[in-house]
Design a protein around this motif. Structure first.
Motif, short mmCIF file in Angstrom:
data_model
loop_
_atom_site.label_atom_id
_atom_site.label_comp_id
_atom_site.label_asym_id
_atom_site.label_seq_id
_atom_site.Cartn_x
_atom_site.Cartn_y
_atom_site.Cartn_z
N MET A 1 0.84 -1.19 0.00
CA MET A 1 0.00 0.00 0.00
C MET A 1 0.89 1.25 0.00
O MET A 1 1.78 1.40 0.84
N VAL A 2 0.65 2.15 -0.94
CA VAL A 2 1.44 3.36 -1.06
C VAL A 2 0.84 4.44 -0.18
O VAL A 2 -0.36 4.75 -0.26
N GLN A 3 1.65 5.03 0.70
CA GLN A 3 1.20 6.13 1.54
C GLN A 3 1.72 7.44 0.96
O GLN A 3 2.90 7.58 0.68
N HIS A 4 0.80 8.38 0.77
CA HIS A 4 1.17 9.67 0.21
C HIS A 4 1.58 10.63 1.33
O HIS A 4 0.90 10.75 2.35
N MET A 5 2.71 11.26 1.15
CA MET A 5 3.18 12.23 2.13
C MET A 5 2.36 13.52 2.05
O MET A 5 2.02 13.97 0.96
N ILE A 6 2.04 14.08 3.20
CA ILE A 6 1.34 15.35 3.24
C ILE A 6 2.37 16.47 3.30
O ILE A 6 3.27 16.46 4.16
N SER A 7 2.28 17.41 2.38
CA SER A 7 3.24 18.50 2.32
C SER A 7 3.01 19.48 3.47
O SER A 7 1.87 19.83 3.78
N LYS A 8 4.10 19.91 4.08
CA LYS A 8 4.00 20.92 5.13
C LYS A 8 3.79 22.30 4.51
O LYS A 8 4.10 22.52 3.34
N ILE A 9 3.26 23.22 5.31
CA ILE A 9 3.00 24.57 4.83
C ILE A 9 3.69 25.59 5.74
O ILE A 9 4.11 25.27 6.85
N ASN A 10 3.80 26.80 5.23
CA ASN A 10 4.36 27.92 5.97
C ASN A 10 3.24 28.89 6.32
O ASN A 10 2.36 29.16 5.50
N ILE A 11 3.29 29.41 7.52
CA ILE A 11 2.21 30.32 7.95
C ILE A 11 2.78 31.63 8.51
O ILE A 11 3.96 31.71 8.89
N ALA A 12 1.93 32.63 8.54
CA ALA A 12 2.26 33.91 9.16
C ALA A 12 1.10 34.33 10.04
O ALA A 12 -0.07 34.10 9.70
N ILE A 13 1.42 34.93 11.18
CA ILE A 13 0.40 35.42 12.10
C ILE A 13 0.58 36.93 12.21
O ILE A 13 1.62 37.42 12.66
#
Length: 337
Positions: A1-13
């Motif tokens: 079973m292939v698991q897809h990686m979730i891409s990280k994001i950049n945030i600003a507050i």
């Protein structure tokens, strides 16, 4: 079973030195899908975040900056005073691919469900009501704390068999001092707030507009009577709503109605007893309890005004927008003692 990686994001507050900005930082620095964080504060530029939010000492060496770097941001949280978010967006050109989550009231009270701000479409960010309408190009107007607690208390009734028989709903809700923000005022001063309680803005609280715009729709149009109160504690909301029912209804049937409505909602919790604030504090949970006495239905509910009522719900909305697991970064325990 292939698991897809979730891409990280950049945030600003934007406005990261206040209560809601501090709660976002506390949760996002440990969020599994956040890479880079920009904490923007014009008043605290170059200061360490932990110098202002001292509970973050040892958790981060980030410092506040004055300006946002739009080249490395995917999502912006606006934690500005009411009226300032719209002005900030007018004064800053934000690329359309960057998502905005606004924690002020500036875009909450538009016509259902979208508000057009030039090329941006804001949707009212009560996920238990509208998350099926979120798209990757949607921006979020995060709901108010009282509005969140009261709407979640009553939302399952809207399309129920008894909705047409509910003519009046009465609600009294008390909130902690952090609901007023960090700016000093007479009613948030310790000497006034400690061992003290006060009714304020009866029948005219600003969150009533949200409630009317998003909850009372179609055949569910009762008269709503709201008494807000200031409490002698720092955080949390406890709301008690009640109404009269003409037809006989069993408590178990009403509990089933609520449980069915909220069955896929990870932060909604039915309480077998009347909930206290402490079980919700420091969590993104909403606890509710149902009681029927004679012909009166009583819904008692509690949440953390800074989390499910503000920053936690904002992260929940971010998770949904970016297709992260909805509970990511929000599996936190209450501080009961």
């Amino acid at each position: 079973m292939v698991q897809h990686m979730i891409s990280k994001i950049n945030i600003a507050i934007i406005g990261a030195s206040g209560y809601t900005g501090g709660e976002l930082l506390r949760l996002l620095i440990h969020h599994p899908y956040i890479d880079n964080i920009q904490a923007i504060s014009t008043r605290n530029t170059n200061k360490l975040i932990s110098d202002i939010h001292r509970d973050l000492g040892g958790d981060t060496h980030l410092a506040f900056t004055e300006h946002i770097n739009l080249d490395i941001v995917d999502c912006i949280f606006l934690c500005l005073p009411h009226g300032s978010s719209a002005m900030w967006l007018e004064n800053n050109t934000i690329p359309h691919h960057i998502r905005i989550i606004d924690l002020s009231s500036d875009f909450r009270n538009s016509a259902f469900p979208l508000d057009k701000n030039e090329e941006r479409s804001f949707i009212y960010g009560l996920p238990e009501l509208y998350k099926s309408l979120y798209t990757p190009s949607t921006d979020i107007a995060n709901p108010g704390c009282f509005a969140t607690c009261i709407q979640l208390s009553l939302l399952p009734l809207r399309n129920s068999d008894i909705s047409k028989d509910i003519l009046d709903i009465h609600c009294t809700a008390i909130t902690g001092s952090t609901g007023a923000g960090t700016l000093k005022s007479d009613t948030s001063h310790f000497s006034w707030r400690d061992n003290n309680t006060q009714v304020y803005k009866p029948f005219q609280h600003q969150h009533e507009t949200e409630i009317h715009n998003h909850l009372f729709k179609q055949d569910f149009t009762p008269t709503f009577h709201f008494i807000p109160m200031r409490g002698s504690f720092t955080r949390g909301i406890l709301a008690c709503s009640y109404f009269t029912v003409k037809q006989h209804i069993q408590k178990d049937d009403l509990i089933h109605l609520y449980s069915s409505f909220y069955k896929d909602m990870p932060f909604i919790v039915h309480s077998k007893d009347s909930p206290d604030c402490k079980r919700a504090i420091n969590t993104n949970k909403f606890f509710y309890h149902i009681e029927i006495i004679n012909d009166k239905v009583i819904i008692t509910a509690t949440l953390d005004n800074l989390l499910k009522g503000a920053s936690g719900q904002a992260i929940q909305n971010m998770n949904i927008l970016f297709s992260f697991p909805e509970i990511s970064g929000l599996s936190i325990k209450s501080s009961v003692y």
